[in-house]
Design a protein around this motif. Structure first.
Motif, PDB file in Angstrom:
ATOM      1  N   GLY A 148       4.123  11.756 -10.046  1.00  0.00           N
ATOM      2  CA  GLY A 148       5.366  11.751 -10.807  1.00  0.00           C
ATOM      3  C   GLY A 148       6.599  11.431 -10.004  1.00  0.00           C
ATOM      4  N   SER A 149       6.450  10.710  -8.889  1.00  0.00           N
ATOM      5  CA  SER A 149       7.617  10.386  -8.065  1.00  0.00           C
ATOM      6  C   SER A 149       7.428   9.039  -7.379  1.00  0.00           C
ATOM      7  CB  SER A 149       7.823  11.471  -6.997  1.00  0.00           C
ATOM      8  OG  SER A 149       8.898  11.140  -6.138  1.00  0.00           O
ATOM      9  N   GLY A 150       8.484   8.213  -7.425  1.00  0.00           N
ATOM     10  CA  GLY A 150       8.474   6.968  -6.674  1.00  0.00           C
ATOM     11  C   GLY A 150       8.814   7.228  -5.219  1.00  0.00           C
ATOM     12  N   LEU A 151       8.781   6.170  -4.401  1.00  0.00           N
ATOM     13  CA  LEU A 151       9.065   6.313  -2.975  1.00  0.00           C
ATOM     14  C   LEU A 151      10.393   5.667  -2.612  1.00  0.00           C
ATOM     15  CD1 LEU A 151       5.612   5.578  -1.262  1.00  0.00           C
ATOM     16  CD2 LEU A 151       6.560   7.774  -2.008  1.00  0.00           C
ATOM     17  N   THR A 152      11.059   6.240  -1.620  1.00  0.00           N
ATOM     18  CA  THR A 152      12.278   5.639  -1.094  1.00  0.00           C
ATOM     19  C   THR A 152      11.919   4.408  -0.263  1.00  0.00           C
ATOM     20  OG1 THR A 152      12.231   6.954   0.941  1.00  0.00           O
ATOM     21  CG2 THR A 152      13.378   7.907  -0.972  1.00  0.00           C
ATOM     22  N   GLU A 153      12.918   3.605   0.084  1.00  0.00           N
ATOM     23  CA  GLU A 153      12.688   2.413   0.899  1.00  0.00           C
ATOM     24  C   GLU A 153      12.111   2.784   2.262  1.00  0.00           C
ATOM     25  OE1 GLU A 153      13.041  -0.915   0.218  1.00  0.00           O
ATOM     26  OE2 GLU A 153      13.196  -0.175  -1.843  1.00  0.00           O
ATOM     27  N   ASP A 154      12.618   3.869   2.858  1.00  0.00           N
ATOM     28  CA  ASP A 154      12.100   4.296   4.159  1.00  0.00           C
ATOM     29  C   ASP A 154      10.635   4.701   4.062  1.00  0.00           C
ATOM     30  OD1 ASP A 154      14.440   3.806   5.440  1.00  0.00           O
ATOM     31  OD2 ASP A 154      14.992   5.890   5.809  1.00  0.00           O
ATOM     32  N   GLU A 155      10.296   5.453   3.027  1.00  0.00           N
ATOM     33  CA  GLU A 155       8.907   5.884   2.860  1.00  0.00           C
ATOM     34  C   GLU A 155       7.999   4.675   2.619  1.00  0.00           C
ATOM     35  OE1 GLU A 155       7.884   8.674   3.593  1.00  0.00           O
ATOM     36  OE2 GLU A 155       9.293  10.259   3.043  1.00  0.00           O
ATOM     37  N   MET A 156       8.476   3.696   1.868  1.00  0.00           N
ATOM     38  CA  MET A 156       7.692   2.478   1.628  1.00  0.00           C
ATOM     39  C   MET A 156       7.430   1.740   2.930  1.00  0.00           C
ATOM     40  SD  MET A 156       6.394   1.691  -1.268  1.00  0.00           S
ATOM     41  CE  MET A 156       6.090  -0.009  -0.804  1.00  0.00           C
ATOM     42  N   ALA A 157       8.438   1.686   3.799  1.00  0.00           N
ATOM     43  CA  ALA A 157       8.287   0.979   5.072  1.00  0.00           C
ATOM     44  C   ALA A 157       7.244   1.667   5.947  1.00  0.00           C
ATOM     45  CB  ALA A 157       9.634   0.914   5.797  1.00  0.00           C
ATOM     46  N   TYR A 158       7.325   2.987   6.048  1.00  0.00           N
ATOM     47  CA  TYR A 158       6.346   3.726   6.857  1.00  0.00           C
ATOM     48  C   TYR A 158       4.943   3.599   6.277  1.00  0.00           C
ATOM     49  CZ  TYR A 158       9.848   5.968   9.822  1.00  0.00           C
ATOM     50  OH  TYR A 158      10.849   6.206  10.739  1.00  0.00           O
ATOM     51  N   LEU A 159       4.841   3.652   4.948  1.00  0.00           N
ATOM     52  CA  LEU A 159       3.536   3.509   4.301  1.00  0.00           C
ATOM     53  C   LEU A 159       2.956   2.129   4.596  1.00  0.00           C
ATOM     54  CD1 LEU A 159       1.447   4.793   2.404  1.00  0.00           C
ATOM     55  CD2 LEU A 159       2.715   3.824   0.475  1.00  0.00           C
ATOM     56  N   THR A 160       3.792   1.092   4.522  1.00  0.00           N
ATOM     57  CA  THR A 160       3.359  -0.278   4.817  1.00  0.00           C
ATOM     58  C   THR A 160       2.837  -0.385   6.245  1.00  0.00           C
ATOM     59  OG1 THR A 160       4.958  -1.211   3.262  1.00  0.00           O
ATOM     60  CG2 THR A 160       4.115  -2.684   4.979  1.00  0.00           C
ATOM     61  N   LEU A 161       3.564   0.219   7.174  1.00  0.00           N
ATOM     62  CA  LEU A 161       3.170   0.163   8.580  1.00  0.00           C
ATOM     63  C   LEU A 161       1.823   0.855   8.804  1.00  0.00           C
ATOM     64  CD1 LEU A 161       4.179  -0.862  11.312  1.00  0.00           C
ATOM     65  CD2 LEU A 161       5.283   1.359  11.665  1.00  0.00           C
ATOM     66  N   HIS A 162       1.621   1.983   8.168  1.00  0.00           N
ATOM     67  CA  HIS A 162       0.342   2.692   8.316  1.00  0.00           C
ATOM     68  C   HIS A 162      -0.807   1.898   7.698  1.00  0.00           C
ATOM     69  CE1 HIS A 162       1.071   6.573  10.221  1.00  0.00           C
ATOM     70  NE2 HIS A 162       2.246   6.605   9.623  1.00  0.00           N
ATOM     71  N   VAL A 163      -0.569   1.270   6.551  1.00  0.00           N
ATOM     72  CA  VAL A 163      -1.603   0.429   5.935  1.00  0.00           C
ATOM     73  C   VAL A 163      -1.983  -0.710   6.876  1.00  0.00           C
ATOM     74  CG1 VAL A 163      -2.093  -1.195   4.060  1.00  0.00           C
ATOM     75  CG2 VAL A 163      -0.980   0.984   3.550  1.00  0.00           C
ATOM     76  N   ALA A 164      -0.971  -1.351   7.464  1.00  0.00           N
ATOM     77  CA  ALA A 164      -1.216  -2.464   8.393  1.00  0.00           C
ATOM     78  C   ALA A 164      -2.058  -2.008   9.581  1.00  0.00           C
ATOM     79  CB  ALA A 164       0.107  -3.054   8.862  1.00  0.00           C
ATOM     80  N   ARG A 165      -1.754  -0.839  10.116  1.00  0.00           N
ATOM     81  CA  ARG A 165      -2.495  -0.324  11.273  1.00  0.00           C
ATOM     82  C   ARG A 165      -3.942  -0.012  10.907  1.00  0.00           C
ATOM     83  NH1 ARG A 165       2.392   3.499  13.590  1.00  0.00           N
ATOM     84  NH2 ARG A 165       3.217   1.990  15.096  1.00  0.00           N
ATOM     85  N   VAL A 166      -4.143   0.616   9.743  1.00  0.00           N
ATOM     86  CA  VAL A 166      -5.503   0.934   9.308  1.00  0.00           C
ATOM     87  C   VAL A 166      -6.314  -0.343   9.128  1.00  0.00           C
ATOM     88  CG1 VAL A 166      -6.862   1.795   7.363  1.00  0.00           C
ATOM     89  CG2 VAL A 166      -4.944   3.134   8.227  1.00  0.00           C
ATOM     90  N   ALA A 167      -5.740  -1.338   8.456  1.00  0.00           N
ATOM     91  CA  ALA A 167      -6.444  -2.590   8.191  1.00  0.00           C
ATOM     92  C   ALA A 167      -6.692  -3.371   9.469  1.00  0.00           C
ATOM     93  CB  ALA A 167      -5.649  -3.431   7.210  1.00  0.00           C
ATOM     94  N   ASP A 168      -5.673  -3.460  10.319  1.00  0.00           N
ATOM     95  CA  ASP A 168      -5.803  -4.223  11.558  1.00  0.00           C
ATOM     96  C   ASP A 168      -6.848  -3.597  12.473  1.00  0.00           C
ATOM     97  OD1 ASP A 168      -4.569  -6.430  13.298  1.00  0.00           O
ATOM     98  OD2 ASP A 168      -4.468  -4.690  14.630  1.00  0.00           O
ATOM     99  N   ASP A 169      -6.885  -2.275  12.493  1.00  0.00           N
ATOM    100  CA  ASP A 169      -7.861  -1.549  13.308  1.00  0.00           C
ATOM    101  C   ASP A 169      -9.278  -1.887  12.870  1.00  0.00           C
ATOM    102  OD1 ASP A 169      -8.686   0.594  15.180  1.00  0.00           O
ATOM    103  OD2 ASP A 169      -9.279   1.636  13.355  1.00  0.00           O
ATOM    104  N   ARG A 170      -9.493  -1.925  11.540  1.00  0.00           N
ATOM    105  CA  ARG A 170     -10.830  -2.189  11.025  1.00  0.00           C
ATOM    106  C   ARG A 170     -11.213  -3.659  11.178  1.00  0.00           C
ATOM    107  NH1 ARG A 170     -14.971  -1.439  11.750  1.00  0.00           N
ATOM    108  NH2 ARG A 170     -16.690  -1.739  10.299  1.00  0.00           N
TER     109      ARG A 170
END
Length: 297
Positions: free
Chosen positions: A255-277
């Motif tokens: 029930g809550s959207g994300l702020t721009e900062d939270e979106m940026a951190y989430l994007t970075l973590h997704v990139a790291r998980v994918a790049d690692d694999r």
């Protein structure tokens, strides 16, 4: 110590010699007791000191519904399992576990069994707490509390839940399902099999756990790092698309959207998980089919 308030025959609020309000538990401790009377130390089974600004009256009310012998049993079992710090720092965790075990015993006596469908998710998402939950289950068995092995899953969820201010276990159940759903989305987006024991997946799960706490407490990161956020978005376009899907899931489920900062951190973590694999995948066909993007900074 002097009694300040009597909650029932087994739970009282008292003032310690140092002037602090403490909650005392013991069979018959509050029987015919009155405020102002001294506490009978021989009846005290367990003392709780409210932490983290917890309201002592509310904590005592929770304790009043739990048989004191279960409180003592769980405290002893947690110490045997190496969870003595949690016993000291989190009285609400002790209460929640004692209440759970008391109810589990009633279920067993009535011949009612409970299935915990989140076993696989709990093992993968919370390995540290799962190991602690298993140790707690084993400690209870050593103390002649014969509970089904599946109860270690419930113990794990209570241990995870201790990190939430609300104390609402339903939030932890929901968080567990959402995290697994998000990992599935990443795996599907990149057409990869995630190694949930990898460091980057572990960091991602930890990030999500703290993110859910911030969402629940309405305290998302919002420092307006526009330049950094833009750089992350431009460097990881596929991860950004994936993160937007994850944000949509969180909005639907939490029930809550994300702020721009939270979106940026989430994007970075997704990139790291994918790049690692992707870096670990040596299958040429799989690497050719998988999306590529810049390395995370």
């Amino acid at each position: 110590m002097d009694i300040l308030r009597v909650f029932n025959n087994n739970v009282v609020l008292a003032r310690s010699a140092g002037g602090d309000e403490v909650i005392l538990v013991g069979r018959g401790l509050g029987f015919q007791a009155r405020p102002g009377q001294p506490v009978d130390p021989k009846r005290v089974v367990r003392k709780f000191v409210p932490a983290d600004g917890r309201d002592p009256d509310h904590l005592a009310e929770l304790l009043a519904d739990v048989p004191p012998e279960y409180v003592a049993l769980l405290s002893e079992a947690m110490v045997k399992a190496g969870l003595d710090q949690q016993v000291h720092d989190s009285p609400t965790l002790v209460i929640a576990l004692a209440d759970h075990v008391a109810f589990a015993q009633k279920r067993l006596a009535a011949g009612v069994s409970v299935e915990y469908p989140l076993l696989a998710e709990v093992q993968h998402l919370y390995p540290e707490e799962y190991a602690e939950g298993r140790r707690l289950w084993a400690s209870l068995r050593e103390l002649d509390m014969d509970l089904p092995e599946a109860e270690s899953v419930a113990f794990t969820l209570h241990l995870v839940n201790a990190g939430f201010a609300s104390g609402d276990l339903s939030q932890t159940y929901r968080m567990t399902g959402v995290i697994q759903q998000m990992l599935d989305v990443i795996a599907t987006t990149y057409d990869i099999d995630l190694d949930q024991s990898s460091a980057n997946v572990g960091r991602f799960i930890t990030h999500l756990r703290y993110l859910f706490v911030r969402i629940h407490e309405h305290a998302q990161l919002a420092e307006d790092h526009a330049a950094i956020n833009l750089a992350i978005r431009q460097a990881h376009p596929v991860a950004l698309q994936c993160a937007e899907r994850l944000a949509h899931i969180m909005e639907l489920r939490l029930g809550s959207g994300l702020t721009e900062d939270e979106m940026a951190y989430l994007t970075l973590h997704v990139a790291r998980v994918a790049d690692d694999r992707l870096a670990a995948d040596t299958t040429p066909a799989r690497k050719k089919e998988s999306p590529t993007e810049g390395n995370p900074s």
